[in-house]
Design a protein around this motif. Structure first.
Motif, mmCIF file in Angstrom:
data_model
loop_
_atom_site.group_PDB
_atom_site.id
_atom_site.type_symbol
_atom_site.label_atom_id
_atom_site.label_comp_id
_atom_site.label_asym_id
_atom_site.label_seq_id
_atom_site.Cartn_x
_atom_site.Cartn_y
_atom_site.Cartn_z
ATOM 1 N N THR A 65 13.145 5.105 3.019
ATOM 2 C CA THR A 65 13.760 6.033 2.066
ATOM 3 C C THR A 65 15.090 5.481 1.560
ATOM 4 N N ASP A 66 15.590 6.100 0.479
ATOM 5 C CA ASP A 66 16.902 5.716 -0.070
ATOM 6 C C ASP A 66 18.015 6.002 0.928
ATOM 7 N N HIS A 67 17.720 6.837 1.922
ATOM 8 C CA HIS A 67 18.749 7.231 2.881
ATOM 9 C C HIS A 67 18.679 6.396 4.159
ATOM 10 N N GLY A 68 17.893 5.330 4.114
ATOM 11 C CA GLY A 68 17.900 4.377 5.220
ATOM 12 C C GLY A 68 16.975 4.706 6.377
ATOM 13 N N GLN A 69 16.048 5.636 6.154
ATOM 14 C CA GLN A 69 15.113 5.943 7.241
ATOM 15 C C GLN A 69 13.728 5.372 6.951
ATOM 16 N N SER A 70 12.996 5.092 8.012
ATOM 17 C CA SER A 70 11.633 4.573 7.877
ATOM 18 C C SER A 70 10.645 5.608 8.397
ATOM 19 N N LEU A 71 9.763 6.051 7.511
ATOM 20 C CA LEU A 71 8.781 7.079 7.859
ATOM 21 C C LEU A 71 7.409 6.410 7.916
ATOM 22 N N LEU A 72 6.751 6.549 9.043
ATOM 23 C CA LEU A 72 5.426 5.951 9.190
ATOM 24 C C LEU A 72 4.365 7.011 8.932
ATOM 25 N N VAL A 73 3.449 6.726 7.991
ATOM 26 C CA VAL A 73 2.365 7.657 7.713
ATOM 27 C C VAL A 73 1.142 7.215 8.514
ATOM 28 N N ASP A 74 0.770 8.030 9.471
ATOM 29 C CA ASP A 74 -0.372 7.831 10.377
ATOM 30 C C ASP A 74 -0.120 6.707 11.403
ATOM 31 N N ALA A 75 -0.854 6.825 12.499
ATOM 32 C CA ALA A 75 -0.695 5.909 13.633
ATOM 33 C C ALA A 75 -2.095 5.503 14.087
#
Ligand code: ZN
Ligand code: ZN
Ligand code: ZN
Length: 239
Positions: free
Chosen positions: A27-37
């Protein structure tokens, strides 16, 4: 596909070597979001240098989307915190069933259990300062969630987009969309259905995902309309 000798399974084009569908959103806010595992999470994280995951978003609880969840242990250890996981009510129940040991207080502690905080999604929510909008879609008769994050929408395992969800997809610039194969399928969009959905959404760029071995990368991309292509493992898209 295991035991298959077809041209795509024997192809030397690396884009024809497909692990299970998943995406990492920075994200623009520096976080990493993982979709599904999915079951390939470990191999994918190693291959593509994933060092940090701030939250997990689940589309649904099918095996190809959740069976790598135990690997989250490594991120627990690197980040010294439990992992926030967001899913709809049915998927939360499926995760609790499949990974019962991770939620059983009787399981001996000590490095061997993923530390997961499950949150049931009830509507749009924020991870840090990033808004995430769940987009309800259908996978055959099963309702599941796509996700809208800014100008990106990620819709996998989709065979129908219900009326109420189209407005959530307005002004999407980059669309990732399920397209299993040419032939119709009861729980996934065919290429033709996915092209029609992509046109209606009007995204500038569309990347198809969840393709089966019927679709060779180069040959399929060559006949897709302008602005639509097949995604491949390791593809990086900037918005
Ligand atoms: Zn094959
Ligand atoms: Zn599925
Ligand atoms: Zn799937």
């Amino acid at each position: 596909m295991i035991g298959c000798e077809c041209a795509v399974c024997r192809s030397s084009d690396p884009r024809d070597k497909r692990l299970r569908p998943s995406a990492l959103i920075d994200t623009d806010h520096g976080q990493s979001l993982l979709v599904d595992a999915g079951p390939d999470l470990r191999a994918q994280a190693l291959a593509f240098g994933v060092r940090r995951v701030d939250a997990l978003l689940f589309t649904h609880g099918h095996a190809d989307h959740i069976l790598g969840l135990d690997e989250i242990r490594r991120f627990n250890s690197l980040q010294k915190t439990s992992m926030p996981c967001f899913a709809d009510d049915l998927t939360v129940r499926e995760i609790r069933t499949v990974f019962a040991y991770a939620f059983d207080p009787a399981t001996p502690r000590g490095g061997g259990i993923p530390q997961l905080d499950l949150f049931t999604i009830g509507g749009p929510f924020c991870i840090g300062r990033q808004e995430v909008v769940p987009v309800p879609i259908f996978h055959g008769a099963r309702p599941l969630l796509g996700f809208r994050v800014g100008a990106l929408a990620y819709l996998t395992d989709c065979s129908r987009i219900p009326d109420d969800s189209w407005p959530l997809l307005e002004n999407v610039e980059v669309l990732v969309l399920d397209a299993l194969r040419e032939k119709r399928h009861p729980t996934h969009f065919s290429i033709e259905e996915a092209v029609a959905a992509s046109r209606r959404i009007g995204a500038r760029r569309t990347y198809f995902t969840h393709m089966c071995h019927d679709l060779a990368h180069a040959a399929t991309c060559a006949r897709l309309p302008e602005g639509i292509e097949l995604a491949y493992d390791g593809l990086v898209v900037s918005l």
